[in-house]
Design a protein around this motif. Structure first.
Motif, mmCIF file in Angstrom:
data_model
loop_
_atom_site.group_PDB
_atom_site.id
_atom_site.type_symbol
_atom_site.label_atom_id
_atom_site.label_comp_id
_atom_site.label_asym_id
_atom_site.label_seq_id
_atom_site.Cartn_x
_atom_site.Cartn_y
_atom_site.Cartn_z
ATOM 1 N N VAL A 1 0.841 -1.272 -0.052
ATOM 2 C CA VAL A 1 0.047 -0.073 -0.189
ATOM 3 C C VAL A 1 1.060 1.202 0.096
ATOM 4 N N MET A 2 1.985 1.405 0.680
ATOM 5 C CA MET A 2 2.707 2.369 0.791
ATOM 6 C C MET A 2 3.528 2.327 -0.602
ATOM 7 N N VAL A 3 4.034 1.540 -1.105
ATOM 8 C CA VAL A 3 4.595 1.722 -2.212
ATOM 9 C C VAL A 3 3.581 2.306 -3.455
ATOM 10 N N ALA A 4 2.165 1.858 -3.331
ATOM 11 C CA ALA A 4 1.266 2.154 -4.081
ATOM 12 C C ALA A 4 0.776 3.724 -3.897
ATOM 13 N N VAL A 5 1.035 4.221 -2.971
ATOM 14 C CA VAL A 5 0.513 5.592 -2.751
ATOM 15 C C VAL A 5 1.617 6.596 -2.537
ATOM 16 N N LEU A 6 2.776 6.254 -2.053
ATOM 17 C CA LEU A 6 3.552 7.505 -1.777
ATOM 18 C C LEU A 6 4.324 7.682 -3.247
ATOM 19 N N PRO A 7 4.812 8.852 -3.336
ATOM 20 C CA PRO A 7 5.264 9.574 -4.438
ATOM 21 C C PRO A 7 6.691 8.512 -4.545
ATOM 22 N N PRO A 8 7.053 8.569 -5.903
ATOM 23 C CA PRO A 8 8.258 7.706 -6.140
ATOM 24 C C PRO A 8 9.628 8.304 -5.711
ATOM 25 N N ARG A 9 9.543 9.285 -5.095
ATOM 26 C CA ARG A 9 10.945 9.905 -4.487
ATOM 27 C C ARG A 9 11.162 9.280 -3.242
ATOM 28 N N PHE A 10 10.367 8.363 -2.757
ATOM 29 C CA PHE A 10 10.706 7.712 -1.325
ATOM 30 C C PHE A 10 11.503 6.465 -1.675
ATOM 31 N N ALA A 11 12.349 6.128 -0.644
ATOM 32 C CA ALA A 11 13.161 4.926 -0.775
ATOM 33 C C ALA A 11 12.529 4.292 0.580
#
Length: 168
Positions: free
Chosen positions: A70-80
């Motif tokens: 879910v976090m991968v699905a909703v957070l912007p791609p700048r997040f590692a």
């Protein structure tokens, strides 16, 4: 289940050929959203507008593996993401995680835990160095304990890298 397996196979093939970390993260986010739809999970996301424009650390204590998807699905791609080292050896999943720039940490051996904590902080301090800019410390009580080592808490990581700390 066959559709979900097909989605994972397509995602794996896609991250092999898509250049650029942020593009791969965005692609995996789209696959994660599609997978959630296939599973019948409806997402209602609130508060993304509160993510700061500058560096930030998201500390999330999750209840299942689905929370990470879910976090991968909703957070912007700048997040590692910072994930337990055991995930790196999972067939297919470990490969996908490496291709989106996940930082793996040892959560069992004290020396390794401290070394990994220092490495994650160094990467975060470097900012958007094409691997880590903003961090998601997933499962604060497991993969990344509230105190990563004797000297460094999750809150202190945020302070060291001059980032906002967002906790869930």
């Amino acid at each position: 289940l066959p559709m979900f397996v097909a989605l994972v196979v397509l995602a794996t093939l896609a991250v092999l050929v898509v250049p650029g970390l942020e593009r791969r993260r965005a692609l995996i986010g789209a696959f994660a959203r599609a997978g959630l739809i296939l599973l019948g999970v409806r997402l209602a996301v609130e508060g993304l507008q509160h993510l700061p424009d500058g560096a930030c650390v998201v500390a999330a204590n999750h209840a299942s593996y689905l929370d990470g998807v879910v976090m991968v699905a909703v957070l912007p791609p700048r997040f590692a993401f910072v994930v337990k080292r055991e995930a790196s050896s999972m067939p297919v999943i470990g490969f996908l995680l490496r291709r989106i720039g996940v930082e793996f940490v040892d959560r069992h051996e004290r020396g390794s835990r401290q070394r990994d904590a220092r490495r994650v902080v160094r990467r975060a301090e470097q900012g958007a160095d094409d691997r880590v800019g903003d961090l998601v410390l997933d499962d604060v009580g497991g993969a990344v304990p509230a105190r990563i080592d004797d000297d460094l808490s999750v809150r202190e990581i945020g302070q060291r890298v001059e980032a906002d700390l967002l906790q869930r």
